[in-house]
Design an enzyme around this catalytic site. Sequence first.
Site, PDB file in Angstrom:
ATOM      1  N   HIS A 193      36.454  32.647  36.242  1.00  0.00           N
ATOM      2  CA  HIS A 193      37.002  34.001  36.146  1.00  0.00           C
ATOM      3  C   HIS A 193      36.483  34.651  34.871  1.00  0.00           C
ATOM      4  O   HIS A 193      36.454  34.021  33.818  1.00  0.00           O
ATOM      5  CB  HIS A 193      38.532  33.977  36.153  1.00  0.00           C
ATOM      6  CG  HIS A 193      39.119  35.348  36.132  1.00  0.00           C
ATOM      7  ND1 HIS A 193      39.167  36.148  37.257  1.00  0.00           N
ATOM      8  CD2 HIS A 193      39.643  36.089  35.139  1.00  0.00           C
ATOM      9  CE1 HIS A 193      39.703  37.318  36.943  1.00  0.00           C
ATOM     10  NE2 HIS A 193      40.010  37.304  35.659  1.00  0.00           N
ATOM     11  N   GLY A 202      42.633  38.964  38.315  1.00  0.00           N
ATOM     12  CA  GLY A 202      42.290  39.858  39.422  1.00  0.00           C
ATOM     13  C   GLY A 202      40.957  40.546  39.250  1.00  0.00           C
ATOM     14  O   GLY A 202      40.081  40.061  38.533  1.00  0.00           O
ATOM     15  N   LEU A 228      46.783  33.668  42.600  1.00  0.00           N
ATOM     16  CA  LEU A 228      45.476  34.161  42.151  1.00  0.00           C
ATOM     17  C   LEU A 228      45.274  34.012  40.633  1.00  0.00           C
ATOM     18  O   LEU A 228      46.076  34.500  39.839  1.00  0.00           O
ATOM     19  CB  LEU A 228      45.323  35.642  42.536  1.00  0.00           C
ATOM     20  CG  LEU A 228      43.960  36.257  42.206  1.00  0.00           C
ATOM     21  CD1 LEU A 228      42.854  35.629  43.022  1.00  0.00           C
ATOM     22  CD2 LEU A 228      43.997  37.768  42.409  1.00  0.00           C
ATOM     23  N   ASP A 229      44.193  33.357  40.252  1.00  0.00           N
ATOM     24  CA  ASP A 229      43.788  33.221  38.851  1.00  0.00           C
ATOM     25  C   ASP A 229      44.872  32.581  37.988  1.00  0.00           C
ATOM     26  O   ASP A 229      44.953  32.841  36.785  1.00  0.00           O
ATOM     27  CB  ASP A 229      43.387  34.583  38.263  1.00  0.00           C
ATOM     28  CG  ASP A 229      42.143  35.146  38.953  1.00  0.00           C
ATOM     29  OD1 ASP A 229      41.313  34.350  39.416  1.00  0.00           O
ATOM     30  OD2 ASP A 229      41.999  36.376  39.022  1.00  0.00           O
ATOM     31  N   ALA A 230      45.700  31.752  38.604  1.00  0.00           N
ATOM     32  CA  ALA A 230      46.804  31.140  37.866  1.00  0.00           C
ATOM     33  C   ALA A 230      46.752  29.613  37.902  1.00  0.00           C
ATOM     34  O   ALA A 230      47.687  28.942  37.477  1.00  0.00           O
ATOM     35  CB  ALA A 230      48.133  31.636  38.426  1.00  0.00           C
TER      36      ALA A 230
END
Lengths: 285, 285, 285, 285
Positions: A193, A202, A228-230
């Site tokens: 990311h 995001g 998401l992205d966690a």
Amino acid sequence: MSSSAILLIHCPDNKGIVATVSEFIFKNNGNITYLDQHVDSTQKTFFMRIEWELDDFIIPPNKIGEYFDTLIAKKYSMKWQLHFSNEVPRMALFVSKLPHCLYDILSRWKSQEIEVDIPLVISNHLELEPIARQFGIDFYHFAINTENKREQEQAQLQLLAEHDIEFIVLARYMQILSEEFISHYRNKIINIHHSFLPAFPGARPYHSAFERGVKVIGATSHYVTAELDAGPIITQDIIRVSHADSVDDLMRKGRDLEKVILARSIWHHLKRQILVFQNRTVVFT
Amino acid sequence: MSSSAILLIHCPDNKGIVATVSEFIFKNNGNITYLDQHVDSTQKTFFMRIEWELDDFIIPPNKIGEYFDTLIAKKYSMKWQLHFSNEVPRMALFVSKLPHCLYDILSRWKSQEIEVDIPLVISNHLELEPIARQFGIDFYHFAINTENKREQEQAQLQLLAEHDIEFIVLARYMQILSEEFISHYRNKIINIHHSFLPAFPGARPYHSAFERGVKVIGATSHYVTAELDAGPIITQDIIRVSHADSVDDLMRKGRDLEKVILARSIWHHLKRQILVFQNRTVVFT
Amino acid sequence: MSSSAILLIHCPDNKGIVATVSEFIFKNNGNITYLDQHVDSTQKTFFMRIEWELDDFIIPPNKIGEYFDTLIAKKYSMKWQLHFSNEVPRMALFVSKLPHCLYDILSRWKSQEIEVDIPLVISNHLELEPIARQFGIDFYHFAINTENKREQEQAQLQLLAEHDIEFIVLARYMQILSEEFISHYRNKIINIHHSFLPAFPGARPYHSAFERGVKVIGATSHYVTAELDAGPIITQDIIRVSHADSVDDLMRKGRDLEKVILARSIWHHLKRQILVFQNRTVVFT
Amino acid sequence: MSSSAILLIHCPDNKGIVATVSEFIFKNNGNITYLDQHVDSTQKTFFMRIEWELDDFIIPPNKIGEYFDTLIAKKYSMKWQLHFSNEVPRMALFVSKLPHCLYDILSRWKSQEIEVDIPLVISNHLELEPIARQFGIDFYHFAINTENKREQEQAQLQLLAEHDIEFIVLARYMQILSEEFISHYRNKIINIHHSFLPAFPGARPYHSAFERGVKVIGATSHYVTAELDAGPIITQDIIRVSHADSVDDLMRKGRDLEKVILARSIWHHLKRQILVFQNRTVVFT
């Protein structure tokens, strides 16, 4: 170079674990080349990575797991994984339109910087097909929209199974994976990311970073989870920026971070240096 | 060392601004020692910092602003500030219980690393009084609770006015300032926040960073605005951490970042290197 | 917080060392809280740091060394050191004219960031006496010239012995120590050098860095040996600079590095994390 | 995107230079998009980079140099270079056996991250020929030994001239260029050295770094001069290492630095951001 065994363990913290495990290896004539342990005192949990040479090891490789489980793991309620340094894992690359991570990984693979098999590249777009071909790797295109997503993911999963894929790298793959898909590769999908998470999750993090006027930008590699992205963070790094950097500059500078950070995570994964516990990683280096 | 003038300008972007401003200084016999400009092409806005020696400058210092405004600024719709390098600004320190930033700033001040007057330290607690005293600076205690907050802030403002304070540094001051208080020192209150904003705003960022399992922690200095931890960022930096670091380790490592980052921001502010525009800073270095 | 024992070991690499040492602790009912080992495969040498709680440990603290030496160390030809976490080491500070490291260390000490006793500050100049006094520490002045150097060093050694000093920190002490002096504190004198050694050893490294046009400057802490600035490196870090930085800027930016790097080394030394072997350090963190 | 002109200037420091140069551009209806200047006060030398849009500029591009020289440069004894943003420079790559920098540069070129023509790759070995071919670039092999060196360099120079090469990048080229060769490309040969110069010049810097026990390793890009690894430094960066890193680890980690640092230098060179003066660079960014 001789082969070695790698054991990754976590369990409730207890006296005597190191002594018991190292004794097991010593008694069976193994030479420990790496041992590191970590105690998370907030969780009362013990973590260990131990690696030893197999040359004169008395237990044959295909029996080590069984013996270890019976003799030690059950007693301490251990979760464990056993790997061998001479295994070459099979990795699939997922990409979209941006080539820098793809080029970087394939260059490292081709020049044997990383020992891994890459049987295929999967993409939701066609732009990067020439790069996969240039490196002699099969390229599969799965156009994805809201209607066909489930069906396409099922086809992808079947393809991955056919190729005996152990883990997946999302090399700037701009398509969210479904929870169902992820469940097949728990802690086996590495994403890059383009921000220092948890800031700017995001879409369009460089635009958000520019808007916010930050003085450092970052990149984060993590295992993919349903949120998401966690997912658990593997590696992060940053680069300094200033008011003079446009969004395009941030993107350009960020690309160098992204590819290096992603490669570092692949390295850790391949070397079996990562343990995941409660959405955090222990990275033994 | 002779004195110099520093002009900070921003205005709608236009042809000829650099030529006009530099001509103004040249014609009046000033020697430019620093000139940097920046164009924000998304905002079509021009920013400049220009510094020149006053030795042979024809216009007397107390007339420069008037001449500049009449001859140039109005024509280009400029916002401008004029400063002189031989002015010594007056700064107030706000602290709570943590001493590291206070010690660091006072040490720099005492050893003349920074040229600034510090007439007073203000705190909502008594713990750090001995440090202020040790460095010979007056310490004022304002205990604050929900009932007396407005009243105490008014008393603080009066004290600051009496001491002719130009800007305020919150050196780990753990008390939110009211919008009304801030309005008196717009872009003149520097805070140090112990995370790389916008990640982990608010209280206990090191605990949140530990929970999230990040691999870098940061510190951010920014001007204080009404929205908590959302003001224009001046400086940020990070330090790498690992799974082996406890929350206490993060706090310990973070302290070194905090004090260095805060000191760097004070330096930029004192050297008149910072322009604020639409919640972002231009830092000319 | 209960007390713990810390064992630092190095010896020829051999099978079974971890098992034997951890078994020794386990059998005597110690709870290991830290264990890290390192094998230098070029030197065939094994290094370990192990820490365990003493609460229920069967062997009394004052007997641990004897038992360990007899039962284990001799067998493996180990060099070892035993420390206890509740010991507070005694440190002497040597300074000259620059105050930033002195301020920084005394601030950390006063705010209990580091647990250490600092009975005295020694200097070859008088400038920093007020700072020592301000923090309530005795200051001793030893003016040194080529004639009196040997004699003054003998007086210093006597003073250090009287105060039972375990280790010395040269906090920008600008005077070369004689080989004889150093021999009394082998691997117990920490120096901070203002460059990334081995670049720019000796005097005026910032001037040399400026001349060479480097784009990063650094600071290096190391144990002092007879060869100038060539002892085992403990910690290093850098900061980016540019053509726009004058020598004064390099000095200013470097000071922040110096004090942080020196403090980090003191921390490692106090926590007994450092092993020295053949002019290199193993730093267990 | 419209084309712009870039002027790089250095000259003895003097009043009025910025005013005169910016006036010249303004009067001829140019819109300045970048201006940065630097005064080296130790050398009393003025440096400037100025960039302006050519759209409405009154002087035609092919006359700008002549006019500027006559009207301004002579008066101030300026050395100057004029470039145009729409020129695409021609670059030659020199390589030996290590592929990482070659892969990286060709990937950036192929994905249009850098705008440059690369007509050929030159090597003293054959190993990397397939990579050049894979990217569709001609590869020329010049085996070099002490007998044929002069002759081979002459042949290389002729080849470079035939291809109208403007600058050369040594992408881990392990062969020292003769002073005569270098004289043809003064400040136009970029080398990447795998250490933070001036530490560890010459061969095997990672081995030397390991021996010395440094805690950071670096990479340095610089223009090549007759003195080995002593030319003007363009970019440097570092990565942290520890006792746990073997020489192989240093090499592996260093490769990522090398390729990123080298790419950054090529970017600066292509964007005409670098001025060389007395063996140091001014890099306007």
